[in-house]
Write a protein that holds these residues in place. Structure first.
Motif, mmCIF file in Angstrom:
data_model
loop_
_atom_site.group_PDB
_atom_site.id
_atom_site.type_symbol
_atom_site.label_atom_id
_atom_site.label_comp_id
_atom_site.label_asym_id
_atom_site.label_seq_id
_atom_site.Cartn_x
_atom_site.Cartn_y
_atom_site.Cartn_z
ATOM 1 N N LEU A 81 8.289 -10.381 11.363
ATOM 2 C CA LEU A 81 7.791 -11.092 10.180
ATOM 3 C C LEU A 81 6.269 -11.049 10.231
ATOM 4 N N SER A 82 5.634 -10.751 9.113
ATOM 5 C CA SER A 82 4.192 -10.566 9.151
ATOM 6 C C SER A 82 3.516 -11.045 7.886
ATOM 7 N N GLY A 83 2.344 -11.646 8.056
ATOM 8 C CA GLY A 83 1.483 -11.968 6.929
ATOM 9 C C GLY A 83 0.422 -10.889 6.805
ATOM 10 N N PHE A 84 -0.245 -10.840 5.655
ATOM 11 C CA PHE A 84 -1.220 -9.776 5.415
ATOM 12 C C PHE A 84 -2.343 -9.781 6.435
ATOM 13 N N SER A 85 -2.703 -10.961 6.939
ATOM 14 C CA SER A 85 -3.850 -11.072 7.857
ATOM 15 C C SER A 85 -3.496 -10.694 9.296
ATOM 16 N N GLU A 86 -2.233 -10.331 9.535
ATOM 17 C CA GLU A 86 -1.790 -10.083 10.903
ATOM 18 C C GLU A 86 -1.576 -8.597 11.196
ATOM 19 N N HIS A 143 2.001 6.062 14.578
ATOM 20 C CA HIS A 143 0.957 6.322 13.583
ATOM 21 C C HIS A 143 1.532 6.268 12.174
ATOM 22 N N GLU A 144 2.671 6.941 11.971
ATOM 23 C CA GLU A 144 3.287 6.963 10.641
ATOM 24 C C GLU A 144 3.771 5.577 10.236
ATOM 25 N N ALA A 145 4.374 4.868 11.168
ATOM 26 C CA ALA A 145 4.844 3.514 10.886
ATOM 27 C C ALA A 145 3.664 2.618 10.537
ATOM 28 N N GLY A 146 2.567 2.800 11.245
ATOM 29 C CA GLY A 146 1.369 2.019 10.967
ATOM 30 C C GLY A 146 0.815 2.302 9.583
ATOM 31 N N GLU A 147 0.832 3.581 9.174
ATOM 32 C CA GLU A 147 0.358 3.948 7.838
ATOM 33 C C GLU A 147 1.241 3.313 6.765
ATOM 34 N N HIS A 148 2.551 3.381 6.973
ATOM 35 C CA HIS A 148 3.508 2.784 6.047
ATOM 36 C C HIS A 148 3.233 1.292 5.920
ATOM 37 N N TYR A 149 2.948 0.664 7.032
ATOM 38 C CA TYR A 149 2.661 -0.771 7.047
ATOM 39 C C TYR A 149 1.387 -1.072 6.263
ATOM 40 N N VAL A 150 0.346 -0.298 6.497
ATOM 41 C CA VAL A 150 -0.933 -0.527 5.813
ATOM 42 C C VAL A 150 -0.765 -0.427 4.300
ATOM 43 N N VAL A 151 -0.049 0.589 3.834
ATOM 44 C CA VAL A 151 0.154 0.767 2.395
ATOM 45 C C VAL A 151 0.897 -0.424 1.792
ATOM 46 N N ASP A 152 1.941 -0.889 2.479
ATOM 47 C CA ASP A 152 2.680 -2.047 1.979
ATOM 48 C C ASP A 152 1.800 -3.295 1.960
ATOM 49 N N GLN A 153 0.940 -3.425 2.945
ATOM 50 C CA GLN A 153 0.042 -4.564 2.998
ATOM 51 C C GLN A 153 -0.962 -4.524 1.852
ATOM 52 N N ILE A 154 -1.477 -3.338 1.550
ATOM 53 C CA ILE A 154 -2.412 -3.188 0.433
ATOM 54 C C ILE A 154 -1.724 -3.570 -0.880
ATOM 55 N N LYS A 155 -0.492 -3.110 -1.064
ATOM 56 C CA LYS A 155 0.256 -3.467 -2.276
ATOM 57 C C LYS A 155 0.440 -4.975 -2.370
ATOM 58 N N LEU A 168 -13.104 -3.251 -2.494
ATOM 59 C CA LEU A 168 -12.474 -2.471 -1.427
ATOM 60 C C LEU A 168 -12.896 -2.990 -0.052
ATOM 61 N N GLU A 169 -14.092 -3.589 0.009
ATOM 62 C CA GLU A 169 -14.591 -4.092 1.287
ATOM 63 C C GLU A 169 -13.661 -5.155 1.885
ATOM 64 N N ARG A 170 -12.977 -5.917 1.028
ATOM 65 C CA ARG A 170 -12.078 -6.956 1.526
ATOM 66 C C ARG A 170 -10.891 -6.334 2.261
ATOM 67 N N LEU A 171 -10.408 -5.212 1.761
ATOM 68 C CA LEU A 171 -9.332 -4.500 2.452
ATOM 69 C C LEU A 171 -9.851 -3.885 3.748
ATOM 70 N N VAL A 172 -11.079 -3.422 3.707
ATOM 71 C CA VAL A 172 -11.702 -2.834 4.897
ATOM 72 C C VAL A 172 -11.793 -3.872 6.003
ATOM 73 N N GLU A 173 -12.239 -5.082 5.645
ATOM 74 C CA GLU A 173 -12.376 -6.152 6.634
ATOM 75 C C GLU A 173 -11.022 -6.532 7.232
ATOM 76 N N THR A 174 -9.995 -6.527 6.410
ATOM 77 C CA THR A 174 -8.671 -6.955 6.865
ATOM 78 C C THR A 174 -8.001 -5.915 7.750
ATOM 79 N N THR A 175 -8.106 -4.649 7.384
ATOM 80 C CA THR A 175 -7.406 -3.599 8.123
ATOM 81 C C THR A 175 -8.246 -2.970 9.216
ATOM 82 N N GLY A 176 -9.579 -3.116 9.127
ATOM 83 C CA GLY A 176 -10.446 -2.490 10.113
ATOM 84 C C GLY A 176 -10.549 -0.989 9.940
ATOM 85 N N MET A 177 -10.236 -0.495 8.740
ATOM 86 C CA MET A 177 -10.280 0.947 8.472
ATOM 87 C C MET A 177 -11.342 1.246 7.415
ATOM 88 N N SER A 178 -11.818 2.474 7.391
ATOM 89 C CA SER A 178 -12.899 2.836 6.483
ATOM 90 C C SER A 178 -12.401 2.908 5.041
#
Length: 254
Positions: A81-86, A143-155, A168-178
């Motif tokens: 179970l996960s929240g967006f910030s986790e 890696h693939e599972a992580g990408e799938h997770y990131v996309v769902d989190q963005i949605k 976009l910076e808010r998503l950057v801060e949350t995910t730590g990705m460029s």
């Protein structure tokens, strides 16, 4: 077994599962990993097929619980179970070979499909690792599972924050990705840019407001879905729906 320190979530999950036509039984519901692990250590092999666990909990968090379970009871399928910030916690959980994850608030159909697939797999007597309980999931790399997770989190983020100015910076801060990586990843996985997806969400919300609240003015709905310029909103709506908001309201009047 369900493990979450929020009682309302545990009770909600129990109710959802009890109403499913899958003959699935919740054998335990615990508020922290320590209590859950104590119970699991006393179960017979095969008594627990699936563990649904939160990440951040007192006494023993979800990551330590998953680590113990994977070390001694690797046949148990694990759903996080996960929240967006986790995101970072969930990314670590993926390395332990979890079956899948559920975003809060829980999507009932996603949970149903996960449990149904797991039940079918077990009924078929398949001896593959429990982490492969869902068709194809076990073949995904971290890696693939992580990408799938990131996309769902963005949605999930856009679905919730559609009425605010998108940065976009808010998503950057949350995910730590460029920014460029996030944008490219989302386009590759969904076929849409982040902006296009946000527009679709906003227009769908506008449709709901037009039908459910016909007394609202056009400029009010424009602001409610994140557009300060009602003229721009009107043009965008017409381009997406092939009619003006006013015509859409008339056509769908209750």
């Amino acid at each position: 077994m369900i493990v979450d320190d929020e009682e309302v979530i545990r009770l909600g999950l129990e109710k959802i599962i009890s109403r499913m036509d899958l003959d699935v039984q919740v054998i335990g519901s615990y508020g922290n990993g320590m209590d859950a692990l104590n119970r699991l250590s006393k179960t017979d092999p095969g008594e627990v097929d699936c563990l649904i666990t939160d990440i951040k909990m007192p006494m023993m968090d979800g990551l330590r619980l998953i680590e113990h379970v994977r070390d001694k009871m690797d046949r148990i399928a694990i759903i996080v179970l996960s929240g967006f910030s986790e995101f970072e916690y969930a990314r670590q959980a993926l390395r332990f070979g979890v079956m899948d994850y559920l975003l809060k608030p829980i999507d009932k159909m996603q949970l149903y499909e996960l449990l149904k697939n797991l039940k079918n797999k077990n009924a078929g007597g398949n001896d593959t690792r429990a982490a492969e309980a869902v068709e194809g999931t076990g073949d995904l790399s971290d890696h693939e599972a992580g990408e799938h997770y990131v996309v769902d989190q963005i949605k999930g983020f856009l679905d919730k924050e559609y009425d605010k100015n998108f940065e976009l910076e808010r998503l950057v801060e949350t995910t730590g990705m460029s920014p460029s990586y996030i944008s490219r990843l989302f386009k590759n996985k969904t076929g849409h840019t982040i902006t296009d997806y946000l527009i679709e969400v906003r227009i769908e919300k506008a449709k709901q407001f037009l039908i459910d609240h016909p007394d609202l003015k056009n400029y009010q709905i424009s602001q409610l879905v994140g557009y300060s310029d009602p003229v721009y909103f009107n043009k965008l709506f017409k381009r997406m729906v092939q009619m003006t908001p006013k015509d859409y309201k008339k056509r769908n009047a209750k």
